[in-house]
Scaffold this active site. Structure first.
Site, PDB file in Angstrom:
ATOM      1  N   ASP A 144       0.824  -1.127  -0.101  1.00 53.40           N
ATOM      2  CA  ASP A 144       0.164   0.349   0.449  1.00 53.40           C
ATOM      3  C   ASP A 144       0.943   1.414   0.349  1.00 53.40           C
ATOM      4  OD1 ASP A 144      -2.349   1.116   0.540  1.00 53.40           O
ATOM      5  OD2 ASP A 144      -1.775   1.269   2.708  1.00 53.40           O
TER       6      ASP A 144
ATOM      7  N   GLU B 292      -1.160  -1.859  -4.891  1.00 57.57           N
ATOM      8  CA  GLU B 292      -2.322  -0.260  -5.030  1.00 57.57           C
ATOM      9  C   GLU B 292      -1.932   0.342  -6.608  1.00 57.57           C
ATOM     10  OE1 GLU B 292      -5.105   2.321  -2.543  1.00 57.57           O
ATOM     11  OE2 GLU B 292      -4.555   0.206  -1.608  1.00 57.57           O
TER      12      GLU B 292
ATOM     13  N   HIS C 215      -2.269   1.252   6.897  1.00 56.62           N
ATOM     14  CA  HIS C 215      -1.444   0.319   5.835  1.00 56.62           C
ATOM     15  C   HIS C 215      -1.124  -0.416   5.804  1.00 56.62           C
ATOM     16  CE1 HIS C 215      -1.426   5.000   5.769  1.00 56.62           C
ATOM     17  NE2 HIS C 215      -0.922   5.130   7.410  1.00 56.62           N
TER      18      HIS C 215
END
Length: 165
Positions: free
Chosen positions: A7, A68, A142
């Protein structure tokens, strides 16, 4: 198969390593956050992300990575910062010869929760439920998002392999 989920973020980059077996079980091996708080120069932040991820990658025999995708929001500066962090993360993974797969945050949320617009709390809850992580084990948003990216790739890979049979 070992998969790292990432992420990306310029201040905080989450990561999570999961192991998936042929018996359809998935377990969390490790997770964490790379923090660049206190570092003022953007180039130094990017270098820290790059080096820190290389360090994590050296601890495990990672087969594939999931990251992502960047979405463009109304603030161009924060979108650019996110792009830089994603680039540093991608280069770390690619420099190890690891294939990297990209998923939008909406696709990850839909895969994990069934709702592409799910709040972070729901994603975190489903990550914990899917992996049997107890509530007293600390996993921040996160790390949770990174683990969700890894799980999304595991589930998508299984579906692809099933379709090929």
């Amino acid at each position: 198969m070992m998969i790292i989920g990432i992420d990306p973020g310029l201040e905080f980059t989450g990561w999570g390593v999961v192991s998936s077996t042929n018996s359809q079980s998935v377990c969390l091996l490790d997770s964490g956050v790379i923090s660049t708080r206190g570092i003022s120069r953007e180039s130094e932040k990017l270098y820290k992300i790059y080096v820190s991820l290389l360090s994590v990658l050296s601890l495990y025999k990672i087969d594939e990575a999931s990251i992502e995708k960047v979405f463009i929001n109304s603030n161009p500066r924060s979108s650019m910062s996110l792009c830089y962090a994603r680039a540093a993360s991608t280069i770390s993974v690619m420099s190890r010869g690891i294939d990297i797969y990209e998923y939008s945050s909406t696709a990850i949320k839909k895969c994990i929760t069934g709702n592409g617009m799910a709040p972070k709390e729901q994603v975190s809850f489903m990550v914990r439920s899917s992996l049997g992580i107890k509530q007293d084990v600390e996993i921040n948003n996160h790390s949770s998002d990174a683990i969700a990216a890894a799980l999304c790739h595991v589930y998508n890979t299984r579906n692809r392999n099933f379709a090929l049979k």
